[in-house]
Write a protein that holds these residues in place. Sequence first.
Motif, PDB file in Angstrom:
ATOM      1  N   LEU A  17      -1.469  -0.273  -1.981  1.00 53.08           N
ATOM      2  CA  LEU A  17      -1.307  -1.641  -2.541  1.00 53.08           C
ATOM      3  C   LEU A  17      -1.725  -2.693  -2.548  1.00 53.08           C
ATOM      4  O   LEU A  17      -1.579  -3.195  -1.915  1.00 53.08           O
ATOM      5  CB  LEU A  17      -0.070  -1.166  -2.161  1.00 53.08           C
ATOM      6  N   VAL A  18      -2.693  -3.073  -3.551  1.00 55.37           N
ATOM      7  CA  VAL A  18      -3.031  -4.091  -3.475  1.00 55.37           C
ATOM      8  C   VAL A  18      -3.400  -5.138  -4.635  1.00 55.37           C
ATOM      9  O   VAL A  18      -2.993  -5.041  -6.255  1.00 55.37           O
ATOM     10  CB  VAL A  18      -4.695  -3.798  -3.764  1.00 55.37           C
ATOM     11  N   SER A  19      -3.010  -6.525  -4.402  1.00 55.81           N
ATOM     12  CA  SER A  19      -2.685  -7.518  -5.114  1.00 55.81           C
ATOM     13  C   SER A  19      -3.981  -8.885  -5.225  1.00 55.81           C
ATOM     14  O   SER A  19      -4.195  -9.516  -3.349  1.00 55.81           O
ATOM     15  CB  SER A  19      -0.877  -7.718  -4.483  1.00 55.81           C
ATOM     16  N   ALA A  20      -4.653  -8.674  -5.591  1.00 54.10           N
ATOM     17  CA  ALA A  20      -5.106  -9.865  -6.031  1.00 54.10           C
ATOM     18  C   ALA A  20      -5.122 -11.183  -6.659  1.00 54.10           C
ATOM     19  O   ALA A  20      -4.840 -11.185  -7.654  1.00 54.10           O
ATOM     20  CB  ALA A  20      -6.860  -9.148  -5.664  1.00 54.10           C
ATOM     21  N   PRO A  21      -5.758 -12.331  -5.897  1.00 52.99           N
ATOM     22  CA  PRO A  21      -6.115 -12.728  -4.623  1.00 52.99           C
ATOM     23  C   PRO A  21      -5.058 -12.429  -3.946  1.00 52.99           C
ATOM     24  O   PRO A  21      -3.625 -12.792  -3.968  1.00 52.99           O
ATOM     25  CB  PRO A  21      -6.733 -14.129  -4.571  1.00 52.99           C
ATOM     26  N   SER A  22      -5.725 -12.051  -2.203  1.00 52.11           N
ATOM     27  CA  SER A  22      -4.705 -11.866  -1.149  1.00 52.11           C
ATOM     28  C   SER A  22      -5.094 -13.071  -0.322  1.00 52.11           C
ATOM     29  O   SER A  22      -5.638 -13.721  -0.732  1.00 52.11           O
ATOM     30  CB  SER A  22      -4.805 -10.979  -0.681  1.00 52.11           C
ATOM     31  N   TYR A  23      -4.358 -12.211   1.529  1.00 50.74           N
ATOM     32  CA  TYR A  23      -4.658 -13.622   2.133  1.00 50.74           C
ATOM     33  C   TYR A  23      -4.555 -12.975   3.584  1.00 50.74           C
ATOM     34  O   TYR A  23      -4.378 -11.585   3.340  1.00 50.74           O
ATOM     35  CB  TYR A  23      -4.060 -14.677   2.095  1.00 50.74           C
ATOM     36  N   ASP A  24      -5.331 -13.372   4.427  1.00 49.23           N
ATOM     37  CA  ASP A  24      -5.380 -13.003   5.702  1.00 49.23           C
ATOM     38  C   ASP A  24      -3.408 -12.859   6.247  1.00 49.23           C
ATOM     39  O   ASP A  24      -3.186 -14.124   6.503  1.00 49.23           O
ATOM     40  CB  ASP A  24      -6.193 -13.544   7.329  1.00 49.23           C
ATOM     41  N   PRO A  25      -3.187 -11.641   6.605  1.00 51.98           N
ATOM     42  CA  PRO A  25      -1.433 -11.693   7.537  1.00 51.98           C
ATOM     43  C   PRO A  25      -1.520 -12.690   8.530  1.00 51.98           C
ATOM     44  O   PRO A  25      -0.575 -13.047   8.884  1.00 51.98           O
ATOM     45  CB  PRO A  25      -1.020 -10.306   7.575  1.00 51.98           C
ATOM     46  N   ASN A  26      -2.523 -12.728   9.101  1.00 52.03           N
ATOM     47  CA  ASN A  26      -2.978 -13.556  10.086  1.00 52.03           C
ATOM     48  C   ASN A  26      -2.480 -15.202  10.368  1.00 52.03           C
ATOM     49  O   ASN A  26      -1.854 -16.003  11.487  1.00 52.03           O
ATOM     50  CB  ASN A  26      -3.494 -13.397  11.565  1.00 52.03           C
ATOM     51  N   LEU A  27      -2.742 -15.608   9.334  1.00 55.76           N
ATOM     52  CA  LEU A  27      -2.295 -16.964   8.640  1.00 55.76           C
ATOM     53  C   LEU A  27      -1.183 -17.540   8.524  1.00 55.76           C
ATOM     54  O   LEU A  27      -0.484 -18.885   8.951  1.00 55.76           O
ATOM     55  CB  LEU A  27      -2.880 -17.386   7.790  1.00 55.76           C
ATOM     56  N   LEU A  28       0.117 -16.544   8.986  1.00 56.88           N
ATOM     57  CA  LEU A  28       1.325 -16.807   8.885  1.00 56.88           C
ATOM     58  C   LEU A  28       1.974 -16.032  10.045  1.00 56.88           C
ATOM     59  O   LEU A  28       3.072 -15.933  10.239  1.00 56.88           O
ATOM     60  CB  LEU A  28       2.486 -15.842   7.778  1.00 56.88           C
ATOM     61  N   VAL A  29       1.038 -16.370  11.395  1.00 57.80           N
ATOM     62  CA  VAL A  29       1.953 -15.793  12.259  1.00 57.80           C
ATOM     63  C   VAL A  29       1.657 -16.858  13.229  1.00 57.80           C
ATOM     64  O   VAL A  29       0.948 -18.520  13.717  1.00 57.80           O
ATOM     65  CB  VAL A  29       1.032 -14.899  13.122  1.00 57.80           C
ATOM     66  N   GLY A  30       2.497 -17.521  14.411  1.00 50.24           N
ATOM     67  CA  GLY A  30       2.755 -18.822  15.584  1.00 50.24           C
ATOM     68  C   GLY A  30       3.047 -19.796  15.236  1.00 50.24           C
ATOM     69  O   GLY A  30       3.412 -19.548  13.484  1.00 50.24           O
ATOM     70  N   ARG A  31       1.997 -21.185  14.818  1.00 49.34           N
ATOM     71  CA  ARG A  31       2.878 -22.735  14.889  1.00 49.34           C
ATOM     72  C   ARG A  31       2.565 -23.129  14.114  1.00 49.34           C
ATOM     73  O   ARG A  31       2.450 -24.123  13.370  1.00 49.34           O
ATOM     74  CB  ARG A  31       2.846 -23.559  16.124  1.00 49.34           C
ATOM     75  N   VAL A  32       0.764 -22.002  13.200  1.00 50.89           N
ATOM     76  CA  VAL A  32       0.440 -23.131  12.657  1.00 50.89           C
ATOM     77  C   VAL A  32       0.476 -22.249  10.969  1.00 50.89           C
ATOM     78  O   VAL A  32       0.561 -22.482   9.880  1.00 50.89           O
ATOM     79  CB  VAL A  32      -1.380 -22.539  12.234  1.00 50.89           C
ATOM     80  N   ARG A  33       1.660 -21.376  11.298  1.00 50.44           N
ATOM     81  CA  ARG A  33       2.309 -20.553   9.716  1.00 50.44           C
ATOM     82  C   ARG A  33       3.133 -21.409   9.088  1.00 50.44           C
ATOM     83  O   ARG A  33       2.546 -21.388   7.887  1.00 50.44           O
ATOM     84  CB  ARG A  33       3.754 -19.404  10.762  1.00 50.44           C
ATOM     85  N   ALA A  34       3.190 -22.746   9.168  1.00 49.86           N
ATOM     86  CA  ALA A  34       4.392 -23.333   8.598  1.00 49.86           C
ATOM     87  C   ALA A  34       2.951 -24.152   7.510  1.00 49.86           C
ATOM     88  O   ALA A  34       3.232 -24.094   6.319  1.00 49.86           O
ATOM     89  CB  ALA A  34       5.185 -24.782   9.034  1.00 49.86           C
ATOM     90  N   ASN A  35       1.999 -24.586   8.429  1.00 49.40           N
ATOM     91  CA  ASN A  35       1.142 -25.025   7.374  1.00 49.40           C
ATOM     92  C   ASN A  35       0.513 -24.259   6.544  1.00 49.40           C
ATOM     93  O   ASN A  35       0.159 -25.310   5.194  1.00 49.40           O
ATOM     94  CB  ASN A  35      -0.150 -26.326   8.026  1.00 49.40           C
TER      95      ASN A  35
END
Length: 540
Positions: free
Chosen positions: A287-305
């Motif tokens: 199941l591909v939706s493009a453009p996508s993103y690295d899911p690690n970007l929405l983890v930890g204290r950097v998630r909100a930004n």
Amino acid sequence: MHTDLYYSYLKLSANPYRVNSALSSNKGKILKISLFIVGVLFVGRLFQLQLLDPSFKVSASNNVLRFVTDYPERGLIFDRNGELLVFNEAHFDIMVVPGQVVNLDTAQFIELLEIDKQTFIDRMQNARQHSRFRPSVFISQISKETFAAFQEKLFSFPGFFVQPRTLRSYPHPIAAHALGYVGEVSPNDIARNPFYRQGDFIGISGIERSYEEVLRGRKGVRVRMVDVLNRDIGSFQDGRYDTLSIPGKNLYSTLDLELQKYGEQLMRNFRGSIVAIEPSSGEILSLVSAPSYDPNLLVGRVRANNFQLLQNDRLKPLFNRALMAQYPPGSAFKVVNTLIALQENIVAPSDRFSCAGSYTSGRVTVRCRNHPSPVDVISSLQFSCNTYSVITFRRTLDQQHYPTIQAGLENWRNHVRSFGFGVRLNTDLAHELSGSVPTAAYYDRIYGRRGWSSLTVVSLSIGQGEIGSTPLQLANLAATVANRGYFFTPHIVRAIGHPDSLQKRFDRQHFTTVDSRHFDVVAEALYKAVAQGTGAFSVI
């Protein structure tokens, strides 16, 4: 009678001491009753404070005890071949009990946690509003380095303690829309479900949301004793009142890691979607939706930004096009119209129609590409002939046994919906949209009940106009043809807890209103379309 009253009055008047004695007796009774009532009120209030109202008990016990939530690890997520897609890493939250914060060295505290004074003030205010005696999150998801430095000075900060947590981690930066992400609970989440408390995390999208109750596990509690310096001095009564956390269950998805990687590689620098379904089970392989993103970007204290950046991106990488985008299905929808025409006996597989490069009726012209003519069912789909689709579609709607065009369109619409168009397929992924198949009432509102005909809506015959479908629905159409007339509910989790614990709820077959005998000729046509027809260019 009057004489008796008169003599009674004379007797009392003659003996004033007797009157005073009666009055004193009444006052004594009133005093005793008053003391009794006051005593009952005092006893009732003490009963309320000591047994019914927990606030004083909580305040007292919190001076020596700390109730630490033992958060369970969320279940892991694997691909269909056992490859790990999501796991957990340890992180730490700084917790605060505002009622225990005294003589705090604020300067040292904010320096260690790398925050400013105003942030400290705001967060303390939020914590007090939550509760003076219950712990709440002061700062979430601090790094291991910050945790080590803070832990050494923890005795200097009464009212604060460290809460271990786990956060999601993704060894492969793929399948963001399928896997979903986890975020802090909102006030609405807490109001809806008493399981959650401020600072807890919950699945927001994808598998994380759909299988939240399976993945989250069950929280435990550890009761710890602390001294006046806020130092942990051991378990309370040898852990008699502790409860163990129960980890969430592992999920075994239907995704194929390598196929998912390949699909995302193909869609790099493009906008759109790819969905691959195993027809024999309804399992979603990719199941591909493009453009996508690295899911690690929405983890930890950097998630909100990072979330803000992704949300503001004009290419909309957070948008799940596979389930939520509604596109005109185009020529792929000719398959459905052809099958409906066969079912309604409008055409036989051998019937042919000439195509001179376009279809014209009145002021309406539908153009077609150059291809051999005349065409039958197989060659019409092989070369994607618009003329053939328009003729069979109009004949389907204009059948004589339908008294009105409205009845003809509704009959056609019921067939279409049986293929999964215009309805939710009820997949196990959140936010699935139904697409749209127009009703007769829709056209009545636009043109009036007698103001339209099959020619008015002829664009539906080639998958254009007012019809919209999701990529998932188009993939499901291909699975339906492969199964010769039925499909299984598309789903993305095949087993829970153990690879062999397959979900049974997706086993039911959903049949279309078209007999299976009509699908063989259409399947042959689609093969020729790829081998020698309009789809030949797509063969790698």
